[in-house]
Design a protein around this motif. Structure first.
Motif, PDB file in Angstrom:
ATOM      1  N   ASN A  16      -3.983  -3.820   7.895  1.00 46.82           N
ATOM      2  CA  ASN A  16      -3.128  -3.187   6.893  1.00 46.82           C
ATOM      3  C   ASN A  16      -3.102  -4.039   5.627  1.00 46.82           C
ATOM      4  OD1 ASN A  16      -1.963  -0.847   8.377  1.00 46.82           O
ATOM      5  ND2 ASN A  16      -1.167  -2.467   9.712  1.00 46.82           N
TER       6      ASN A  16
ATOM      7  N   GLN B  95      -0.141   6.291   2.760  1.00 47.93           N
ATOM      8  CA  GLN B  95      -1.155   5.573   3.518  1.00 47.93           C
ATOM      9  C   GLN B  95      -2.546   6.057   3.106  1.00 47.93           C
ATOM     10  OE1 GLN B  95      -0.463   3.128   6.131  1.00 47.93           O
ATOM     11  NE2 GLN B  95       1.509   3.204   5.084  1.00 47.93           N
TER      12      GLN B  95
ATOM     13  N   ASP C 151      -6.803   5.468   3.802  1.00 45.43           N
ATOM     14  CA  ASP C 151      -7.887   4.851   4.572  1.00 45.43           C
ATOM     15  C   ASP C 151      -8.912   4.268   3.598  1.00 45.43           C
ATOM     16  OD1 ASP C 151      -6.940   5.470   7.168  1.00 45.43           O
ATOM     17  OD2 ASP C 151      -7.600   7.541   6.907  1.00 45.43           O
TER      18      ASP C 151
ATOM     19  N   LYS D 109      -6.199   0.166   6.540  1.00 48.05           N
ATOM     20  CA  LYS D 109      -5.170   1.135   6.196  1.00 48.05           C
ATOM     21  C   LYS D 109      -4.386   0.569   5.008  1.00 48.05           C
ATOM     22  CE  LYS D 109      -4.178   4.247   8.521  1.00 48.05           C
ATOM     23  NZ  LYS D 109      -4.637   5.648   8.571  1.00 48.05           N
TER      24      LYS D 109
ATOM     25  N   THR E  40      -1.555   0.693   1.978  1.00 49.35           N
ATOM     26  CA  THR E  40      -0.231   1.242   1.687  1.00 49.35           C
ATOM     27  C   THR E  40       0.067   1.056   0.205  1.00 49.35           C
ATOM     28  OG1 THR E  40       0.552   0.663   3.904  1.00 49.35           O
ATOM     29  CG2 THR E  40       2.226   1.151   2.238  1.00 49.35           C
TER      30      THR E  40
END
Length: 397
Positions: free
Chosen positions: A141, A159, A161, A170, A172
């Motif tokens: 992340n 979110q 990819d 991932k 954010t």
């Protein structure tokens, strides 16, 4: 409106470039190419040397280690248009790449370390900048900050990819940048961030030899990340000899010396600083001229309006109003006109600046000051017009 935007933008750009003024800029360039690179990374402990070198460069108190590296990334199911494509400005459009059953679109992105935010004075319209611990890779992340033109396409907390150096993450969304924000990069002296995704240039949580079986699991990702961190810029007031001595000491401690120290194009940076300062002067000069012209037109309009409505004012005087009351009434009418006339430019300003609070407050302050100024000028101007009229004669007809 023009003055508000120009004042804020010019001040921001001058403040940003002041951090680079009269500084020496140097570029670290590794010598790992072709067979040399293959031989270097064939030894697991060399990963650690490169890792330790970039860490000590980052921690040095003798200079500021600055990295802003242009690096396209892939985004799955991308919601934006083609203008965000990595090579859109050059007229090329890269095909989507499929990984793990997902199609990734190549998007403009720049990797940054924390000094980029400090030195470029980057302003956000939403969210926050990266936290200190987010510059350390601990999982799959990672936070991302989006340019201003992503407003309305992605929201805070979304979110995404990401395909980053052939490794999936991932992402954010933690922030969105204000419009017209610029940074100095490794490749060019000025980069507009409106269409870019910002990624934190992360360090590894442990030595590479202890991670993922000597980096064999993610060979491309580890190599690319380590090389990017080792090829940064040095910003300092130190002379070239002193910089070579400091960096040479770091190289000796870490065992990595396969690099060159190149004097970056300081002339371009200093020229950009001078141009930015000249640009602020030009913007303020043009805005001031616009102000003088606009005020002149308003005063001329006021003069024509007052002369045209003398008969109306005579009726008010016959009805018992004093000359002072008439002047105050005209001034109040003018004040209401100025305030109403400021609403549309206010809306335009907020739309152009994506609801920037500092610019909005500057605009309101200018409107307040100029409205007060014009109201006083109106009162004095009208009183002077009436002083030249023979009121008694006018009332007798």
């Amino acid at each position: 409106m023009a003055l508000s935007i120009n004042m804020q933008q010019a001040e921001l750009e001058v403040d940003t470039m002041s951090h680079f003024k009269n500084k020496q800029l140097y570029k670290i360039s590794d010598k790992l190419v072709n067979e040399v690179e293959i031989n270097f990374f064939s030894k697991p402990n060399n990963y650690d040397k490169l890792h330790d070198f970039s860490n000590l460069m980052q921690l040095s108190t003798d200079f500021q280690y600055y990295i802003a590296n242009w690096q396209p990334i892939g985004i799955s199911n991308f919601k934006g248009s083609a203008i965000f494509g990595a090579y859109y400005e050059s007229g090329n459009r890269e095909k989507t790449r499929n990984r793990d059953g997902k199609d990734y679109t190549s998007i403009k992105s720049v990797q940054v370390n924390h000094n980029v935010f400090d030195l470029n004075n980057i302003q956000l319209q939403q969210g926050r900048i990266f936290d200190a611990d987010e510059y350390i890779l601990t999982g799959d992340n990672i936070p991302v900050i989006l340019g201003a033109e992503y407003t309305g396409i992605y929201q805070l907390g979304d979110q995404i990819d990401i395909d980053y150096y052939f490794q999936t993450f991932k992402g954010t969304v933690v922030g969105i940048v204000q419009p017209l924000q610029k940074i100095v990069t490794n490749n060019r002296p000025e980069l507009l961030l409106d269409r870019y995704v910002l990624l934190p240039l992360m360090s590894l949580s442990d030595s590479p030899s202890r991670l993922n079986n000597n980096a064999a699991k993610y060979p491309v990702f580890f190599k690319a990340l380590l090389l990017t961190r080792a090829n940064g810029m040095i910003i300092s007031e130190l002379d070239p000899l002193s910089i070579r001595k400091v960096v040479g000491s770091i190289a000796q401690k870490t065992g990595f010396d396969q690099f060159s120290i190149i004097g970056a194009d300081g002339l371009r940076i200093n020229t950009l600083v001078q141009m930015t300062e000249a640009n602020r002067f030009t913007l303020l000069l043009v805005s001031s001229l616009m102000f003088v012209i606009t005020m002149s037109i308003l005063l001329l309009t006021l003069f024509i309006k007052t002369k045209k409505n003398v008969s109306t004012y005579k009726v008010l005087l016959i009805s018992g109003a004093t000359l002072n009351h008439v002047c105050l009434m005209i001034s109040l009418q003018s004040l209401i006109t100025y305030v109403i006339g400021s609403i549309i430019p206010c809306l335009i300003t907020m739309l152009l600046t994506s609801f920037s609070i500092p610019i909005f407050l500057t605009y309101l302050l200018l409107v307040l000051l100029l409205s007060l100024f014009m109201t006083i000028m109106t009162y004095l101007f009208v009183k002077k017009i009436f002083s030249k009229l023979d009121i008694v004669r006018e009332l007798k007809g």
